[in-house]
Design a protein around this motif. Structure first.
Motif, mmCIF file in Angstrom:
data_model
loop_
_atom_site.group_PDB
_atom_site.id
_atom_site.type_symbol
_atom_site.label_atom_id
_atom_site.label_comp_id
_atom_site.label_asym_id
_atom_site.label_seq_id
_atom_site.Cartn_x
_atom_site.Cartn_y
_atom_site.Cartn_z
ATOM 1 N N GLN A 253 0.831 -1.203 0.000
ATOM 2 C CA GLN A 253 0.000 0.000 0.000
ATOM 3 C C GLN A 253 0.866 1.252 0.000
ATOM 4 O O GLN A 253 0.587 2.215 -0.718
ATOM 5 C CB GLN A 253 -0.926 0.013 1.212
ATOM 6 C CG GLN A 253 -1.815 1.259 1.270
ATOM 7 C CD GLN A 253 -2.814 1.198 2.404
ATOM 8 O OE1 GLN A 253 -3.029 0.165 2.996
ATOM 9 N NE2 GLN A 253 -3.425 2.327 2.709
ATOM 10 N N LEU A 256 2.275 1.580 -3.650
ATOM 11 C CA LEU A 256 1.305 1.838 -4.710
ATOM 12 C C LEU A 256 0.618 3.185 -4.554
ATOM 13 O O LEU A 256 0.194 3.784 -5.551
ATOM 14 C CB LEU A 256 0.262 0.714 -4.752
ATOM 15 C CG LEU A 256 0.806 -0.676 -5.107
ATOM 16 C CD1 LEU A 256 -0.331 -1.678 -5.166
ATOM 17 C CD2 LEU A 256 1.586 -0.647 -6.414
ATOM 18 N N GLU A 257 0.481 3.663 -3.322
ATOM 19 C CA GLU A 257 -0.143 4.967 -3.116
ATOM 20 C C GLU A 257 0.669 6.116 -3.716
ATOM 21 O O GLU A 257 0.149 7.216 -3.897
ATOM 22 C CB GLU A 257 -0.350 5.217 -1.624
ATOM 23 C CG GLU A 257 -1.529 4.456 -1.041
ATOM 24 C CD GLU A 257 -1.713 4.726 0.429
ATOM 25 O OE1 GLU A 257 -0.737 5.193 1.070
ATOM 26 O OE2 GLU A 257 -2.812 4.477 0.953
ATOM 27 N N TRP A 262 -3.005 4.143 -9.193
ATOM 28 C CA TRP A 262 -3.519 3.330 -8.085
ATOM 29 C C TRP A 262 -4.371 4.151 -7.123
ATOM 30 O O TRP A 262 -5.110 3.590 -6.306
ATOM 31 C CB TRP A 262 -2.356 2.681 -7.342
ATOM 32 C CG TRP A 262 -1.770 1.518 -8.095
ATOM 33 C CD1 TRP A 262 -0.779 1.567 -9.019
ATOM 34 C CD2 TRP A 262 -2.166 0.151 -7.998
ATOM 35 N NE1 TRP A 262 -0.517 0.320 -9.514
ATOM 36 C CE2 TRP A 262 -1.359 -0.580 -8.898
ATOM 37 C CE3 TRP A 262 -3.120 -0.527 -7.249
ATOM 38 C CZ2 TRP A 262 -1.477 -1.954 -9.056
ATOM 39 C CZ3 TRP A 262 -3.242 -1.910 -7.403
ATOM 40 C CH2 TRP A 262 -2.436 -2.612 -8.306
ATOM 41 N N ARG A 263 -4.285 5.450 -7.196
ATOM 42 C CA ARG A 263 -5.111 6.299 -6.330
ATOM 43 C C ARG A 263 -6.418 6.715 -7.015
ATOM 44 O O ARG A 263 -7.268 7.352 -6.382
ATOM 45 C CB ARG A 263 -4.341 7.565 -5.911
ATOM 46 C CG ARG A 263 -3.075 7.298 -5.109
ATOM 47 C CD ARG A 263 -2.585 8.586 -4.431
ATOM 48 N NE ARG A 263 -2.478 9.695 -5.364
ATOM 49 C CZ ARG A 263 -1.396 9.978 -6.093
ATOM 50 N NH1 ARG A 263 -0.323 9.201 -5.997
ATOM 51 N NH2 ARG A 263 -1.369 11.014 -6.918
ATOM 52 N N LEU A 284 -3.943 -2.515 -13.978
ATOM 53 C CA LEU A 284 -3.085 -2.324 -12.809
ATOM 54 C C LEU A 284 -2.384 -3.625 -12.417
ATOM 55 O O LEU A 284 -1.185 -3.636 -12.114
ATOM 56 C CB LEU A 284 -3.912 -1.805 -11.627
ATOM 57 C CG LEU A 284 -4.460 -0.382 -11.737
ATOM 58 C CD1 LEU A 284 -5.301 -0.047 -10.509
ATOM 59 C CD2 LEU A 284 -3.334 0.629 -11.905
ATOM 60 N N LEU A 288 1.579 -4.715 -12.142
ATOM 61 C CA LEU A 288 1.973 -4.820 -10.741
ATOM 62 C C LEU A 288 3.379 -5.374 -10.568
ATOM 63 O O LEU A 288 4.135 -4.915 -9.697
ATOM 64 C CB LEU A 288 0.971 -5.701 -9.991
ATOM 65 C CG LEU A 288 1.232 -5.899 -8.487
ATOM 66 C CD1 LEU A 288 1.202 -4.557 -7.760
ATOM 67 C CD2 LEU A 288 0.199 -6.850 -7.899
#
Length: 317
Positions: A253, A256-257, A262-263, A284, A288
């Motif tokens: 998290q 990816l944030e 991803w947001r 996504l 990844l």
């Protein structure tokens, strides 16, 4: 055993094995108990806070105290919350009391826990302490915790029974099977928990009497229950370690944030929204792998620096 020098690691004298042997052979998956001189507790054995229930309750932080009802010879098991001003009366009625956050109000205990925290490589938010006061003939019913626990006996004597839980390994939440309402941790259990669990201790469970100077390490997911032989005051230090789920999801998290894609919010109000969301998530997931380079190092770093949040309350014993 000689009195430990101040410069020594706490774990070098808490048990009858050196620190490195404890960390390699017991921590965090194997129980250990040792009966030694109380003087090795660094002054906690003499602290007035732990010499009578009134003093321990006076050091409580907050207005409510968690209580457990489990008398020897009775099938009744219960858990409840009391206003602090009524807790002493409930103790006299046979309830065991869980007094939280004593490390925040008793300076000597705070220093003691700082030493243990350093020995175990923990961040401050993942170590916490509760005091347990039990009247003679009462205790805490069978349960297991979802944290590791160190217990030291400071006043009186209390008998313990313990055994590894065969129903589940490394539980994510505590279970007290004989108690209808778990005010401390809630009544929700993960799907991977068995539905029916006996409230009786397993056959072959080990037992021992904890007296002033006794210390125990109890891993998560080990059944245990207690009965005080006399008025008893003990301290429980809970350890909240990261699991693989914590480390990987927390670090993922965090990484990816940082990325706009991803947001991006995913509306789900119409069939077109649902189709778009599936398409976006598929893209996504395809990308990844590119974000997982050296991810094992990032996950370990996250666990050591951030880690999971601490539980709301400490484990009862």
């Amino acid at each position: 055993m000689p009195k430990p020098a101040r410069s020594r690691n706490l774990l070098d004298f808490l048990f009858d094995v050196p620190k490195e042997e404890f960390l390699n052979d017991y921590y965090p998956h194997r129980a250990l108990i040792y009966h030694g001189p109380p003087e090795r507790f660094g002054g906690l054995e003499k602290d007035p806070t732990f010499q009578n229930p009134e003093a321990t309750l006076h050091a409580a932080k907050g207005d409510y105290i968690l209580g457990f009802h489990h008398k020897r010879g009775s099938s009744v098991q219960a858990q409840s919350m009391f206003a602090r001003f009524s807790a002493l009366g409930m103790l006299q009625e046979g309830w065991s009391l869980n007094v939280d956050f004593l490390d925040q109000t008793v300076p000597a205990l705070g220093k003691w826990m700082d030493s243990l925290q350093k020995d175990l490589g923990l961040k401050p938010g993942n170590i916490f302490c509760s005091g347990i006061i039990s009247p003679a003939g009462s205790g805490v019913p069978k349960h297991f915790d979802s944290v590791e626990v160190f217990t030291i006996q400071l006043y009186g004597s209390k008998k313990w029974w313990w055994a590894p839980a065969t129903e589940i390994a490394f539980p994510g939440t505590s279970v007290m099977p004989g108690v209808k309402n778990n005010y401390r941790d809630g009544n929700m259990r993960p799907d991977y928990y068995p539905k029916d669990i006996s409230k009786e201790m397993p056959k072959g469970a080990k037992s021992a009497v904890m007296k002033p100077g006794s210390a125990m390490f109890m891993p998560r997911g080990w059944w245990h229950q207690t009965y005080a032989e006399t008025l008893s005051i003990s301290l429980n230090v809970g350890i909240r370690m990261s699991t693989g789920v914590d480390a990987l999801t927390g670090a993922l998290q965090s990484e990816l944030e940082k990325l706009d894609a991803w947001r991006k919010p995913l509306p789900l109000a119409t069939p077109e929204h649902l189709a778009s969301a599936r398409q976006h998530l598929a893209a996504l997931l395809k990308d990844l792998a590119a974000n997982l380079e050296n991810f094992d190092d990032k996950a370990v770093h996250w666990a050591s620096k951030d880690g999971p949040s601490r539980p709301r309350m400490g484990p009862p014993k």
